[in-house]
Design an enzyme around this catalytic site. Structure first.
Site, short mmCIF file in Angstrom:
data_model
loop_
_atom_site.label_atom_id
_atom_site.label_comp_id
_atom_site.label_asym_id
_atom_site.label_seq_id
_atom_site.Cartn_x
_atom_site.Cartn_y
_atom_site.Cartn_z
N SER A 1 -9.80 -0.99 7.12
CA SER A 1 -9.26 -0.85 5.76
C SER A 1 -8.52 -2.05 5.19
CB SER A 1 -8.34 0.36 5.70
OG SER A 1 -9.12 1.51 5.61
N LYS A 51 0.85 -1.19 0.00
CA LYS A 51 0.00 0.00 0.00
C LYS A 51 0.89 1.24 0.00
CE LYS A 51 -3.91 1.90 2.71
NZ LYS A 51 -4.81 1.63 3.87
N SER A 59 -9.78 1.51 2.96
CA SER A 59 -8.94 2.35 2.13
C SER A 59 -7.88 1.58 1.34
CB SER A 59 -8.23 3.40 2.99
OG SER A 59 -7.36 2.78 3.92
N1 GLN Z 1 -13.07 3.63 6.45
C1 GLN Z 1 -12.52 4.04 7.70
C2 GLN Z 1 -12.16 5.51 7.61
O1 GLN Z 1 -12.47 6.10 6.64
C3 GLN Z 1 -11.32 3.22 8.05
C4 GLN Z 1 -10.12 3.59 7.29
C5 GLN Z 1 -8.92 2.77 7.64
O2 GLN Z 1 -9.04 1.71 8.25
N2 GLN Z 1 -7.78 3.27 7.25
O3 GLN Z 1 -11.59 6.07 8.49
#
Ligand code: GLN
Length: 488
Positions: free
Chosen positions: A178, A79, A154
């Site tokens: 995410s 990532k 994400s």
């Molecule tokens: N979807 C969640 C957020 O927008 C989690 C994101 C993540 O785990 N990085 O914060």
């Protein structure tokens, strides 16, 4: 044979038997990326020349008869929020569009030591804020099961690349879901380890008390292999746990007889897609037929988890992202009159709308008039949420739930931020409590989209999750089905 289709453990065996070379494996995967990337858009940066050189080195070592680490010669991708020495690391943000880190994140370093082959860096929501990868400043990654749909987020690029066979595994980060939510949307095994089990050194920070790095893999055996490589104490991360880490492949046993599995009733409320619910009920029945005892449990503070998360995560993000001021590194506005306008113009132009929203929310929650009412209160409720889990784990080996309320949605379907936030309701409590959690495939909806099941464990009991997951996988075939779409 199409080598890119193999799992890590299959490729590893063939490498050990010298039936294939690391160069062949890498070339096959690069060809695959070149064939499908224009449809999937999983990568921000490609690293093919270096990857081929790394593969040659592994082949040389194999030829010389040297003993090699378990992931040697296995092509993978990271990532784009994990720092890689000399390779652009953008966080999918204009703010870091040209940032080339002068060091490797600990996970990148460990995989380098394993002689695993880095193919490139993967798309994500800007600064890991989002659930669909639509917040990337650069591109939209498509879900390989249906390219009109999001891969989740994400870590959307991390998930899409592995299910599209563009990498044997990838790493993602999970602050509120995410890793698990995109794994669920793409039909993969995605594992968020216990907070402190994987070093965060060199992971570009979003919310430091919640962030964890973990793998995306094609099956549970591969997941154990990657966890072996990336877990462990690191003195460069003050929150890294200095404990003995087991060999996770020892947990790959087909046995859950007599296990007690709790199923929290709060995870089956309004908003849960009936098809997802049905698949989870079927998974529960599978575990029962394998000798586990399943009981409904209650985690009473679940309803506050989303609010607690968005207060704490935004508060921490507002502080972590203060460093992007146009002075030290990253983007700098070309026009400004004084220091204040340098900051203002840089941040106005460099950050996307979701990142700005979170910085504003975080600053609000931390401001002197509201600190007690929001930030401090959220910290207290965090303890209550953690205590719910502590109580449950006195009686139950693991907890089982859906990973996300729905399967993959279409691009643009969730324009209201709150709707987007809701896709993480079942994953967020796990980060709040710092526990290990994973998602694995447990079915398909009527559109043929994968459904994910979440398994949650006690802190540092990732081995139990792996054993339950391995048992489920041995007795089902959801992990074998691949996207039928011909993108090529
Ligand atoms: N979807 C969640 C957020 O927008 C989690 C994101 C993540 O785990 N990085 O914060």
């Amino acid at each position: 044979m199409e080598l890119y289709k193999l799992t890590i453990h299959e490729a590893k065996d063939l490498l050990a038997k010298k039936e294939i070379s690391a160069s062949e494996l890498t070339k096959s995967t690069i060809d695959r990326i070149q064939a499908v990337e224009n449809k999937i858009n999983a990568f921000i940066t490609l690293n093919f020349d270096e990857a081929l050189n790394q593969a040659k080195e592994v082949d040389k070592a194999i030829h010389e008869g040297s003993e090699l680490p378990p992931l040697a010669g296995i092509p993978m991708a990271l990532k784009d929020n994990m720092c890689t020495l000399g390779i652009k690391t953008t966080c999918a943000s204009k703010m870091l569009e040209n940032f080339v880190p002068p060091y490797d994140a600990t996970v990148a370093k460990r995989l380098k030591e394993q002689k695993s082959i880095l193919l490139g860096k993967l798309n994500m929501d800007e600064f890991a804020m989002g659930s669909s990868t639509e917040n990337s400043a650069f591109k939209k990654t498509c879900n390989p099961w249906d390219i009109t749909r999001v891969p989740g987020g994400s870590s959307g690029g991390s998930a899409a690349s592995v299910i599209a066979d563009q990498a044997f595994f990838s790493l993602g980060s999970d602050t509120g879901g995410s890793i698990r939510q995109p794994a669920s949307f793409c039909g993969l095994v995605g594992f968020k380890p216990t907070y402190g089990a994987v070093s965060r050194y060199g992971l570009i920070a979003f919310a430091s008390s919640l962030d964890q790095i973990g793998p995306f893999t094609k099956d549970v055996t591969d997941c154990a292999l990657v966890l072996n490589a990336i877990t462990g104490h690191d003195h460069m991360d003050a929150t890294s746990a200095n404990i003995d880490y087991p060999d996770y492949t020892k947990a790959l046993k087909d046995d859950v007889k007599g296990w007690k599995i709790g199923v929290p009733k709060e995870y089956f409320g309004e908003g849960l897609d009936p098809e997802v619910k049905k698949a989870i009920e079927k998974a529960i029945a599978t575990f029962e037929s394998l000798g586990a005892e399943i009981e409904e449990i209650s985690l009473p503070h679940t309803e506050y988890a989303l609010s607690v998360y968005y207060i704490l995560a935004c508060a921490e993000a507002s502080s972590n992202l203060a460093r992007y001021d146009g002075v030290k590194y990253g983007y700098r506005a070309s026009e400004y009159d004084d220091l204040d306008s340098l900051y203002k113009n840089t941040r106005t132009q460099g950050f996307g709308p979701e990142v700005k929203r979170r910085i504003m929310l975080g600053n609000y929650a931390l401001s002197s008039g509201y600190y007690d009412a929001y930030y401090l209160k959220a910290l207290k409720v965090r303890t209550l949420i953690k205590e719910d889990f502590d109580k449950a784990f006195k009686k139950y080996d693991i907890i089982l739930s859906p990973t996300s309320p729905t399967t993959a949605f279409t691009f643009g379907a969730k324009t209201d931020p709150l709707q987007m936030y809701l896709s993480d309701v079942y994953t967020i409590p796990v980060n709040i409590a710092g526990l290990p959690g994973m998602s694995m495939p447990c079915g398909f909806d009527s559109r043929g989209l994968p459904i994910g099941m979440q398994l949650i464990g006690k802190a540092f009991e990732e081995d139990k999750l792996l054993q339950a997951a391995y048992t489920f996988e041995q007795n089902t075939d959801y992990h074998i089905k691949k996207p039928a779409v011909n993108w090529g």
